[in-house]
Design a protein around this motif. Structure first.
Motif, PDB file in Angstrom:
ATOM      1  N   LEU A 199       0.834  -1.189   0.000  1.00 25.45           N
ATOM      2  CA  LEU A 199       0.000   0.000   0.000  1.00 25.45           C
ATOM      3  C   LEU A 199       0.869   1.239   0.000  1.00 25.45           C
ATOM      4  O   LEU A 199       1.739   1.390   0.857  1.00 25.45           O
ATOM      5  CB  LEU A 199      -0.919   0.015   1.229  1.00 25.45           C
ATOM      6  CG  LEU A 199      -1.785  -1.245   1.395  1.00 25.45           C
ATOM      7  CD1 LEU A 199      -2.476  -1.210   2.726  1.00 25.45           C
ATOM      8  CD2 LEU A 199      -2.792  -1.339   0.273  1.00 25.45           C
ATOM      9  N   VAL A 200       0.648   2.127  -0.928  1.00 23.79           N
ATOM     10  CA  VAL A 200       1.431   3.349  -1.030  1.00 23.79           C
ATOM     11  C   VAL A 200       0.959   4.331   0.030  1.00 23.79           C
ATOM     12  O   VAL A 200      -0.229   4.556   0.218  1.00 23.79           O
ATOM     13  CB  VAL A 200       1.278   3.967  -2.426  1.00 23.79           C
ATOM     14  CG1 VAL A 200       2.041   5.275  -2.524  1.00 23.79           C
ATOM     15  CG2 VAL A 200       1.752   2.986  -3.490  1.00 23.79           C
ATOM     16  N   GLY A 201       1.918   4.941   0.733  1.00 25.73           N
ATOM     17  CA  GLY A 201       1.588   5.964   1.704  1.00 25.73           C
ATOM     18  C   GLY A 201       1.183   5.445   3.066  1.00 25.73           C
ATOM     19  O   GLY A 201       0.721   6.207   3.901  1.00 25.73           O
ATOM     20  N   THR A 202       1.346   4.149   3.329  1.00 27.15           N
ATOM     21  CA  THR A 202       0.963   3.600   4.614  1.00 27.15           C
ATOM     22  C   THR A 202       1.952   4.017   5.689  1.00 27.15           C
ATOM     23  O   THR A 202       3.155   3.978   5.492  1.00 27.15           O
ATOM     24  CB  THR A 202       0.905   2.068   4.541  1.00 27.15           C
ATOM     25  OG1 THR A 202      -0.029   1.707   3.527  1.00 27.15           O
ATOM     26  CG2 THR A 202       0.452   1.479   5.854  1.00 27.15           C
ATOM     27  N   SER A 203       1.423   4.395   6.849  1.00 28.84           N
ATOM     28  CA  SER A 203       2.287   4.745   7.961  1.00 28.84           C
ATOM     29  C   SER A 203       2.974   3.506   8.508  1.00 28.84           C
ATOM     30  O   SER A 203       2.403   2.416   8.536  1.00 28.84           O
ATOM     31  CB  SER A 203       1.467   5.410   9.075  1.00 28.84           C
ATOM     32  OG  SER A 203       0.897   6.606   8.633  1.00 28.84           O
ATOM     33  N   LYS A 204       4.210   3.677   8.941  1.00 31.28           N
ATOM     34  CA  LYS A 204       4.959   2.602   9.578  1.00 31.28           C
ATOM     35  C   LYS A 204       5.052   2.943  11.053  1.00 31.28           C
ATOM     36  O   LYS A 204       5.683   3.922  11.435  1.00 31.28           O
ATOM     37  CB  LYS A 204       6.340   2.470   8.954  1.00 31.28           C
ATOM     38  CG  LYS A 204       6.287   2.242   7.441  1.00 31.28           C
ATOM     39  CD  LYS A 204       7.648   2.305   6.809  1.00 31.28           C
ATOM     40  CE  LYS A 204       7.549   2.133   5.297  1.00 31.28           C
ATOM     41  NZ  LYS A 204       8.858   2.180   4.638  1.00 31.28           N
ATOM     42  N   VAL A 205       4.401   2.148  11.887  1.00 40.21           N
ATOM     43  CA  VAL A 205       4.234   2.482  13.290  1.00 40.21           C
ATOM     44  C   VAL A 205       5.031   1.519  14.146  1.00 40.21           C
ATOM     45  O   VAL A 205       4.995   0.302  13.935  1.00 40.21           O
ATOM     46  CB  VAL A 205       2.744   2.447  13.700  1.00 40.21           C
ATOM     47  CG1 VAL A 205       2.587   2.762  15.170  1.00 40.21           C
ATOM     48  CG2 VAL A 205       1.946   3.440  12.869  1.00 40.21           C
ATOM     49  N   VAL A 206       5.759   2.063  15.104  1.00 36.04           N
ATOM     50  CA  VAL A 206       6.446   1.272  16.120  1.00 36.04           C
ATOM     51  C   VAL A 206       5.814   1.634  17.453  1.00 36.04           C
ATOM     52  O   VAL A 206       5.834   2.794  17.861  1.00 36.04           O
ATOM     53  CB  VAL A 206       7.960   1.568  16.136  1.00 36.04           C
ATOM     54  CG1 VAL A 206       8.621   0.848  17.298  1.00 36.04           C
ATOM     55  CG2 VAL A 206       8.589   1.149  14.821  1.00 36.04           C
ATOM     56  N   ASP A 207       5.223   0.665  18.113  1.00 40.15           N
ATOM     57  CA  ASP A 207       4.541   0.891  19.386  1.00 40.15           C
ATOM     58  C   ASP A 207       5.046  -0.138  20.373  1.00 40.15           C
ATOM     59  O   ASP A 207       4.762  -1.326  20.258  1.00 40.15           O
ATOM     60  CB  ASP A 207       3.023   0.780  19.220  1.00 40.15           C
ATOM     61  CG  ASP A 207       2.274   1.245  20.458  1.00 40.15           C
ATOM     62  OD1 ASP A 207       2.937   1.554  21.460  1.00 40.15           O
ATOM     63  OD2 ASP A 207       1.035   1.313  20.423  1.00 40.15           O
ATOM     64  N   ALA A 208       5.844   0.321  21.351  1.00 43.40           N
ATOM     65  CA  ALA A 208       6.441  -0.603  22.317  1.00 43.40           C
ATOM     66  C   ALA A 208       6.498   0.064  23.674  1.00 43.40           C
ATOM     67  O   ALA A 208       7.035   1.160  23.818  1.00 43.40           O
ATOM     68  CB  ALA A 208       7.848  -1.022  21.890  1.00 43.40           C
ATOM     69  N   GLU A 209       5.901  -0.605  24.670  1.00 45.60           N
ATOM     70  CA  GLU A 209       5.938  -0.158  26.048  1.00 45.60           C
ATOM     71  C   GLU A 209       5.481   1.293  26.187  1.00 45.60           C
ATOM     72  O   GLU A 209       6.075   2.116  26.881  1.00 45.60           O
ATOM     73  CB  GLU A 209       7.342  -0.338  26.642  1.00 45.60           C
ATOM     74  CG  GLU A 209       7.793  -1.784  26.636  1.00 45.60           C
ATOM     75  CD  GLU A 209       9.128  -1.969  27.340  1.00 45.60           C
ATOM     76  OE1 GLU A 209       9.692  -0.967  27.798  1.00 45.60           O
ATOM     77  OE2 GLU A 209       9.587  -3.116  27.437  1.00 45.60           O
ATOM     78  N   GLY A 210       4.403   1.651  25.479  1.00 46.07           N
ATOM     79  CA  GLY A 210       3.846   2.982  25.600  1.00 46.07           C
ATOM     80  C   GLY A 210       4.487   4.025  24.724  1.00 46.07           C
ATOM     81  O   GLY A 210       4.021   5.161  24.677  1.00 46.07           O
ATOM     82  N   LEU A 211       5.557   3.702  24.035  1.00 49.88           N
ATOM     83  CA  LEU A 211       6.226   4.663  23.165  1.00 49.88           C
ATOM     84  C   LEU A 211       5.751   4.462  21.737  1.00 49.88           C
ATOM     85  O   LEU A 211       5.850   3.372  21.191  1.00 49.88           O
ATOM     86  CB  LEU A 211       7.742   4.491  23.239  1.00 49.88           C
ATOM     87  CG  LEU A 211       8.552   5.497  22.417  1.00 49.88           C
ATOM     88  CD1 LEU A 211       8.327   6.904  22.937  1.00 49.88           C
ATOM     89  CD2 LEU A 211      10.030   5.151  22.472  1.00 49.88           C
ATOM     90  N   LEU A 212       5.220   5.523  21.147  1.00 47.99           N
ATOM     91  CA  LEU A 212       4.657   5.445  19.808  1.00 47.99           C
ATOM     92  C   LEU A 212       5.491   6.286  18.857  1.00 47.99           C
ATOM     93  O   LEU A 212       5.676   7.472  19.061  1.00 47.99           O
ATOM     94  CB  LEU A 212       3.209   5.947  19.807  1.00 47.99           C
ATOM     95  CG  LEU A 212       2.466   5.904  18.471  1.00 47.99           C
ATOM     96  CD1 LEU A 212       2.220   4.461  18.062  1.00 47.99           C
ATOM     97  CD2 LEU A 212       1.148   6.652  18.570  1.00 47.99           C
ATOM     98  N   LEU A 213       6.015   5.633  17.820  1.00 48.60           N
ATOM     99  CA  LEU A 213       6.760   6.321  16.775  1.00 48.60           C
ATOM    100  C   LEU A 213       6.092   6.001  15.448  1.00 48.60           C
ATOM    101  O   LEU A 213       5.835   4.836  15.146  1.00 48.60           O
ATOM    102  CB  LEU A 213       8.227   5.872  16.742  1.00 48.60           C
ATOM    103  CG  LEU A 213       9.033   6.037  18.032  1.00 48.60           C
ATOM    104  CD1 LEU A 213       9.090   4.715  18.771  1.00 48.60           C
ATOM    105  CD2 LEU A 213      10.434   6.523  17.734  1.00 48.60           C
ATOM    106  N   ARG A 214       5.827   7.041  14.669  1.00 50.35           N
ATOM    107  CA  ARG A 214       5.157   6.835  13.394  1.00 50.35           C
ATOM    108  C   ARG A 214       5.968   7.485  12.280  1.00 50.35           C
ATOM    109  O   ARG A 214       6.259   8.680  12.323  1.00 50.35           O
ATOM    110  CB  ARG A 214       3.749   7.416  13.414  1.00 50.35           C
ATOM    111  CG  ARG A 214       2.957   7.134  12.134  1.00 50.35           C
ATOM    112  CD  ARG A 214       1.542   7.638  12.234  1.00 50.35           C
ATOM    113  NE  ARG A 214       1.492   9.079  12.349  1.00 50.35           N
ATOM    114  CZ  ARG A 214       0.466   9.747  12.867  1.00 50.35           C
ATOM    115  NH1 ARG A 214      -0.547   9.079  13.353  1.00 50.35           N
ATOM    116  NH2 ARG A 214       0.474  11.063  12.922  1.00 50.35           N
TER     117      ARG A 214
END
Length: 646
Positions: A199-214
């Motif tokens: 999918l073009v333009g999909t966000s890549k999300v890292v969610d670990a131990e309450g920390l959210l990086l997008r």
């Protein structure tokens, strides 16, 4: 494959040892990652060649094509230390049917730094982890578990056992304590990458131990437009999609390939190139509880035609009540009550009433006759909806713009969940009615076509001719390849992603498909190639928050303590930035009791992502950084003496 040539910047440390136990390609890839990138001493425990399970051959795959595929994969693996049991260069290889206590003791788990248990069976990994924790309470454990909830409990249990045994640095008050146990899932690690590829333009999300990086992949800006850099630019995508150096998007792509963690000058000079930018770094709140499966939404109880019929009858009743109010000059509420009595034929006949009242009573009776079959149809539809809520849905007529997902195993199930979280329409194809992901498909009410994807008419039933993308994620390489080739014959411009067991073979397939269909987007991915960097980072003893793919490269997010890192401690944020290696993203001050720095420079608690370049990193700071694999290896290599001293 990761290069296994000696790295002069990271000399071997004989005082440390990593043990990897597994039965598939992830174990070999992980061992190669530890040797080639981190230059660690590795002992690889694999099952005997005769005891390993071969990849299943499904469908109409001919014996000749299967044999040819086996020869290709075997040749590739023999050249690179692959998944067929050949030794990883520089690693000690031990064959054992099961990771029993005797086997773990023989490979030196009692004196090892870290142990990775990456068998495909959760029970085997848990049993071996309990044994290893008893043999060495100070051992750093990395487990591969598919069951996330069970993984959380096992992680807490093993950490508690280590603390009670006095083995972890945390129990001795060491501020530099590493995480004793890390539970990862290759399915969770690779699912975002596979979804983002399709999918073009999909966000890549890292969610670990309450920390959210997008992070978000953005297209090149048009002439005259200024690209939004977000919080920072994490990567520049390849300058061309024509495979500039024979391995598009990998470390071998040359200057035209992707550039991880570029500096401001490189970003400014990269005209016409797509970017991966960081949009958000924050603490996420407590996730909302998941809804109960099996209960369909209210709107799905009745068909659209029935809902319109009910609405029409309600409008007719309202009109009759208004008309009765005007004719009899009665109160609106009483007029509505009388209309309902006439509707259900329980009112007295209006013999001595006016002509208007009599006409309205007859019309109310007629509406009442129409109401009875509509109510009966509503009851039957509602009962049918509840009865089929646990049954598999079929692709609806007119469906288009969806994603066709082949395979509902471990990887396919996670990808399906991810796609539905993004509200993307999906049609699944699965040959096994008892597959792992069937229950998930029922719960999410996703259409499923049950049948062999290589059989005639199965892909047509999934509306492949109207689909936007195809994700071939079965465990059989030949099935995935045959499905993509057939889909391309139906839709030459279809966006296709296929999962292949070996990464080098995936590259070869990608080049061939790209040559045959230059106008279509094709991507081939190896799950072990995508998952190994996160497992390797966890074995090195730092809090690896997650990883995002950038074409065929990987960018890691980690939370590390500054103390003891000469590249960070005592330097400003701007000075600590190493283009192409690492970049400090945020300062985690949640564990500080107080702040003795300049007033107003940094808050006393929380996560600070907009750090000024002039802020000086101190030994007690804990930072969140983005790093390449080799950049993280260089940072970790500085503390080898600390690990050995423990």
């Amino acid at each position: 494959m990761v290069s296994l040539l000696p790295n002069p910047a990271l000399p071997d440390d004989p005082s440390t040892q990593m043990v990897v136990c597994g039965d598939d390609g992830l174990a070999h890839r992980l061992a190669a990652e530890l040797r080639g990138v981190y230059r660690e001493q590795v002992t690889l425990v694999v099952r005997p060649a005769g005891g390993r399970v071969r990849q299943p051959m499904v469908g109409r795959a001919r014996a000749a094509s299967a044999a040819l595929l086996d020869r290709v994969v075997t040749a590739v693996n023999r050249g690179n230390g692959g998944a067929d049991g050949t030794a990883v260069a520089g690693a000690r290889v031990v064959e054992a049917a099961e990771p029993t206590e005797a086997v773990l003791a023989e490979v030196g788990v009692d004196r090892a730094d870290a142990l990775a248990l990456v068998y495909d069976d959760d029970e085997t990994n848990i049993r071996a982890a309990l044994t290893a924790r008893r043999l060495n309470p100070r051992l750093r454990l990395v487990l591969r578990l598919y069951n996330r909830r069970l993984g959380q409990h096992i992680e807490e249990l093993l950490d508690q056992a280590a603390e009670l045994a006095g083995g972890t640095a945390a129990s001795r008050g060491d501020a530099e304590a590493d995480i004793a146990t890390t539970v990862l899932s290759d399915a969770d690690t690779t699912a975002p990458a596979l979804v983002a590829t399709a999918l073009v333009g999909t966000s890549k999300v890292v969610d670990a131990e309450g920390l959210l990086l997008r992070a978000v992949e953005r297209r090149p800006p048009r002439p005259g437009e200024v690209a939004d850099p977000g919080l920072c630019t994490l990567a520049l995508l390849s300058a061309t999609s024509n495979d500039p150096a024979g391995a598009e998007g990998s470390e071998d792509s040359g200057d035209q390939g992707p550039q991880l963690l570029p500096d401001a000058a490189a970003v400014a000079a990269a005209t016409g190139r797509g970017t991966v930018v960081l949009e958000q770094v924050s603490y996420s709140g407590t996730p909302l509880p998941a809804g109960r499966g099996g209960v369909p939404p209210f709107g799905s109880l009745f068909s659209r035609r029935l809902r319109w019929s009910l609405a029409g009858l309600i409008a007719a009743v309202f009109a009759l009540a208004v008309a009765l109010t005007l004719v009899t000059r009665d109160h609106p509420l009483h007029a509505t009550y009388v209309t309902l009595l006439d509707l259900f034929a329980i009112n007295e006949p209006a013999h001595n009433e006016s002509t208007g009242r009599q006409v309205l009573q007859l019309l109310s009776g007629l509406v009442g006759l129409l109401l009875l079959p509509v109510l009966l149809a509503a009851v039957l539809e509602a009962l049918g909806t509840f009865r089929t809520a646990s049954a598999l849905r079929k692709p609806p007529r007119g469906l288009g713009g969806h994603v066709v997902l082949l395979g509902l195993g471990k990887i396919g199930t996670r990808v399906l969940t991810r796609l539905r979280e993004l509200h993307i329409p999906v049609v699944c194809v699965e040959a096994d009615p008892e597959a792992r992901g069937m229950a998930t498909a029922r719960r999410l009410r996703v259409p499923v076509v049950v049948g062999d994807v290589t059989a005639e008419g199965v892909l047509e039933a999934a509306k492949i001719h109207r689909a936007d993308a195809l994700l071939a994620l079965t465990s059989a390489d030949t099935t995935n390849l045959e499905a993509v080739l057939y889909a391309r014959s139906v839709r030459p411009d279809l966006r296709a992603v296929l999962r292949l067991y070996d990464d080098d073979f995936a590259k070869a397939v990608y080049r061939t498909l790209r040559t045959a269909h230059p106008g279509a987007l094709t991507r081939s991915r190896s799950v072990s190639h995508l998952a190994a960097p996160a497992f390797a980072g966890a074995m090195m003893g730092r809090q690896i928050l997650g990883a995002i793919p950038v074409e065929r490269r990987v960018l890691l997010f980690a939370a590390v303590s500054v103390g003891g890192l000469t590249q960070l401690e005592g330097r400003t944020v701007g000075e600590a930035f190493r283009p192409g290696a690492w970049r400090v993203l945020a300062l985690d001050t949640a564990r500080r009791a107080d702040d003795d720095g300049p007033v107003g420079e940094v808050p006393a608690a929380g996560l600070v992502w907009d750090l000024p370049d002039t802020y000086v990193l101190r030994g007690e700071d804990r930072v969140v950084l983005a790093a390449t694999r080799r950049g993280l290896a260089e940072l970790l290599g500085r503390r080898r003496g600390t690990r050995a001293a423990r």
